[in-house]
Write an enzyme that holds these catalytic residues in place. Structure first.
Site, PDB file in Angstrom:
ATOM      1  N   ASP A  10      64.079  55.916  95.992  1.00 11.88           N
ATOM      2  CA  ASP A  10      63.140  54.901  95.494  1.00 11.88           C
ATOM      3  C   ASP A  10      63.837  53.664  94.942  1.00 11.88           C
ATOM      4  O   ASP A  10      63.349  53.030  94.013  1.00 11.88           O
ATOM      5  CB  ASP A  10      62.196  55.499  94.419  1.00 11.88           C
ATOM      6  CG  ASP A  10      61.526  56.758  94.912  1.00 11.88           C
ATOM      7  OD1 ASP A  10      61.038  56.752  96.048  1.00 11.88           O
ATOM      8  OD2 ASP A  10      61.517  57.765  94.176  1.00 11.88           O
ATOM      9  N   LYS A  13      64.849  50.558  99.258  1.00 13.60           N
ATOM     10  CA  LYS A  13      65.553  50.403 100.548  1.00 13.60           C
ATOM     11  C   LYS A  13      64.663  49.770 101.607  1.00 13.60           C
ATOM     12  O   LYS A  13      65.112  48.961 102.393  1.00 13.60           O
ATOM     13  CB  LYS A  13      66.007  51.775 101.082  1.00 13.60           C
ATOM     14  CG  LYS A  13      67.047  52.456 100.241  1.00 13.60           C
ATOM     15  CD  LYS A  13      67.414  53.810 100.814  1.00 13.60           C
ATOM     16  CE  LYS A  13      66.329  54.854 100.644  1.00 13.60           C
ATOM     17  NZ  LYS A  13      66.024  55.260  99.270  1.00 13.60           N
ATOM     18  N   GLY A  37      59.264  57.634 101.305  1.00 10.34           N
ATOM     19  CA  GLY A  37      58.147  56.698 101.266  1.00 10.34           C
ATOM     20  C   GLY A  37      58.688  55.303 101.067  1.00 10.34           C
ATOM     21  O   GLY A  37      59.359  55.040 100.082  1.00 10.34           O
ATOM     22  N   HIS A  38      58.474  54.454 102.039  1.00 10.64           N
ATOM     23  CA  HIS A  38      58.954  53.083 101.930  1.00 10.64           C
ATOM     24  C   HIS A  38      57.759  52.152 101.831  1.00 10.64           C
ATOM     25  O   HIS A  38      56.927  52.125 102.729  1.00 10.64           O
ATOM     26  CB  HIS A  38      59.772  52.701 103.170  1.00 10.64           C
ATOM     27  CG  HIS A  38      61.047  53.475 103.277  1.00 10.64           C
ATOM     28  ND1 HIS A  38      61.753  53.604 104.442  1.00 10.64           N
ATOM     29  CD2 HIS A  38      61.745  54.140 102.348  1.00 10.64           C
ATOM     30  CE1 HIS A  38      62.838  54.328 104.214  1.00 10.64           C
ATOM     31  NE2 HIS A  38      62.843  54.673 102.951  1.00 10.64           N
ATOM     32  N   GLN A 224      65.715  58.909 100.879  1.00  8.69           N
ATOM     33  CA  GLN A 224      66.083  59.528  99.601  1.00  8.69           C
ATOM     34  C   GLN A 224      67.285  58.774  98.999  1.00  8.69           C
ATOM     35  O   GLN A 224      67.410  57.585  99.225  1.00  8.69           O
ATOM     36  CB  GLN A 224      66.382  61.034  99.746  1.00  8.69           C
ATOM     37  CG  GLN A 224      65.144  61.873 100.005  1.00  8.69           C
ATOM     38  CD  GLN A 224      64.719  61.887 101.453  1.00  8.69           C
ATOM     39  OE1 GLN A 224      65.528  62.081 102.339  1.00  8.69           O
ATOM     40  NE2 GLN A 224      63.456  61.677 101.712  1.00  8.69           N
TER      41      GLN A 224
END
Ligand code: IMP
Length: 434
Positions: A10, A13, A37-38, A224
């Site tokens: 988080d 990225k 999750g992006h 991650q």
């Protein structure tokens, strides 16, 4: 080039990869699954991606899912459809490695049932995302996984599915005390989805080789973060893949010559979701405290799970370990603007452990738990840094803070992100100009 998170994930990225993709022809995922999750903000509109590389938001950029990624095919198809619904063309430029292991419904069931058991028997939850990631990687390493390529052969798929399901049902119905699953619905759903996905199945390693030979710029996108790496993270409170830069080669099926520049993404403070040691953690619930400020101003909630993220000061001693393991070439500091308005800003320079002063994160999670952080304190800045695009525009105190962080970690800051939008970016050395 490889882009990896240097903390517990988080770090932001997705935004940086999307920004860099302006200069790339292909973006490659090489590990993890839809636990990632992006969140991308483009022209003020939010898009959340989980499996599909962040490059997809740039028309014409090729997106590759390498063999190191575990794929839930039902989820993948729904992510493709969600993108199509907002007008993003995906199918003509998404390449899915035939060697990716599959995440199937029993992996999700096992993941959740195990977490419930850990909680009830007092072992303590890992705090997984509940997406079946760990059980799917276990099957891969045990050499019994169903892979994307099996979807092309219905009979072979059916046979292997029966065997694997029997094994997992044994555990589910037995010591996990959970529901056993039926063969037919899993098989039918997999075949339905396979018909849609199969035009995108590819020999990704070879495709990347050809692309590299044509002179394309390729960007390997980590998911991650380094401290969640299965080998180098705070084991057992980790994810089940190698998140470090070196794994980009093995997880995409290319040689390490393509990883010539490693960009480390580092949030200006630290967050973590799930359980596990976190030396600089601050309480986040009381209004008026620094932890509350980081949590609320930083909007620190999980993209995938919606859980509140734990928050704390930047930890240079943990970052030192990350820099070494990844061989980071340059840093991108993200969410600097979240620190705006704090009276003072702290950075952990090392820890006190059993009466000794140490300057690097220990390897053993129990030791990390006992570490007392040692801080260097900076005076904060009142001006807003949100959306700035030039280093010279930053408040002098913010620059001093960043310069000192750079010195502590021993790696140059090449970029600073000052907000969620593509344009909220300060570039000191362009990563693609190395
Ligand atoms: P799993 O990957 O779902 O097995 O979860 C293992 C650990 O990794 C948990 O602490 C999760 O919260 C954490 N984790 C997995 N994916 C992410 C991510 O994308 N960002 C942050 N933490 C993650």
């Amino acid at each position: 080039m490889v882009v990896v998170g240097t903390q517990w994930g988080d770090e932001g990225k997705g935004k940086v990869v999307d920004w860099l993709t302006d200069h790339a022809q292909g973006v490659v995922r090489f590990q993890g699954g839809h636990n990632a999750g992006h969140t991308l903000v483009i022209n003020g509109r939010k898009t959340a991606l989980q499996l599909i590389p962040s490059g997809v938001m740039r028309p014409g950029v090729a997106c590759y899912i390498g063999n190191g990624v575990v794929i839930d095919p039902v989820h993948l198809l729904s992510e493709i459809e969600r993108l199509e619904a907002i007008g993003v063309e995906v199918r003509s430029r998404l390449f899915i490695s035939e060697s990716c292991p599959l995440i199937l419904p029993f992996h999700v069931e096992v993941d959740r049932a195990r977490e419930a058991l850990r909680e009830s028997n007092g072992t303590g939850k890992i705090g997984t995302t509940g997406k079946g990631i760990g059980p799917a990687y276990e099957d891969k390493v045990a050499r019994r996984a169903l892979r994307i390529q099996d979807l092309k052969h219905p009979e072979r798929f059916a046979q292997r599915l029966r065997d694997l399901l029997a094994l997992h049902n044994h555990a589910l119905g037995g010591y996990l005390g959970s529901q056993e699953l039926e063969f037919q619905p899993i098989y039918d759903q997999a075949m339905r989805v396979a018909a849609q996905l199969s035009p995108m199945f590819a020999d990704v390693g070879y495709a990347l080789h050809l692309s590299h030979q044509r002179g394309d710029r390729l960007l390997f996108e980590g998911a991650q973060g380094t401290l969640l790496d299965i080998d180098h993270g705070t084991y057992p409170f980790v994810t089940s893949s190698n998140c470090v830069a070196g794994n980009a080669a093995a997880g995409a099926g290319v040689g390490p010559q393509m990883l010539h520049y490693r960009l480390g993404i580092t949030k200006a403070y630290t967050t973590r979701v799930g359980s596990g040691p976190f030396p600089t953690e601050l309480p986040i619930d009381a209004p008026g405290t620094v932890g509350y400020h980081l949590s609320t101003v930083g909007q620190e909630r999980g993209t995938v799970t919606g859980r509140a993220r734990r928050c704390g000061w930047l930890d240079a001693a943990a970052l030192k370990r990350s820099m070494i393991i990844n061989g980071i070439s340059g840093l991108c500091i993200t969410k600097l603007d979240v620190l705006d308005g704090l009276q003072e800003v702290k950075v952990c320079t090392g820890y006190r452990l059993d009466g000794q002063l140490i300057d690097i994160l220990p390897l053993d999670a129990d030791d990390i738990d006992r570490c007392e952080p040692v801080y260097e304190t900076f005076s904060g800045w009142t001006e807003s840094t949100a959306g700035l695009t030039q280093w010279a525009e930053l408040p002098i105190k913010a620059r001093q803070y960043l310069e000192r962080v750079q010195e502590m970690i021993g790696v140059p800051i090449d970029m600073v992100s000052t907000g969620p939008d593509r344009d909220h970016t300060i570039v000191l050395r362009h990563p693609f100009q190395h």
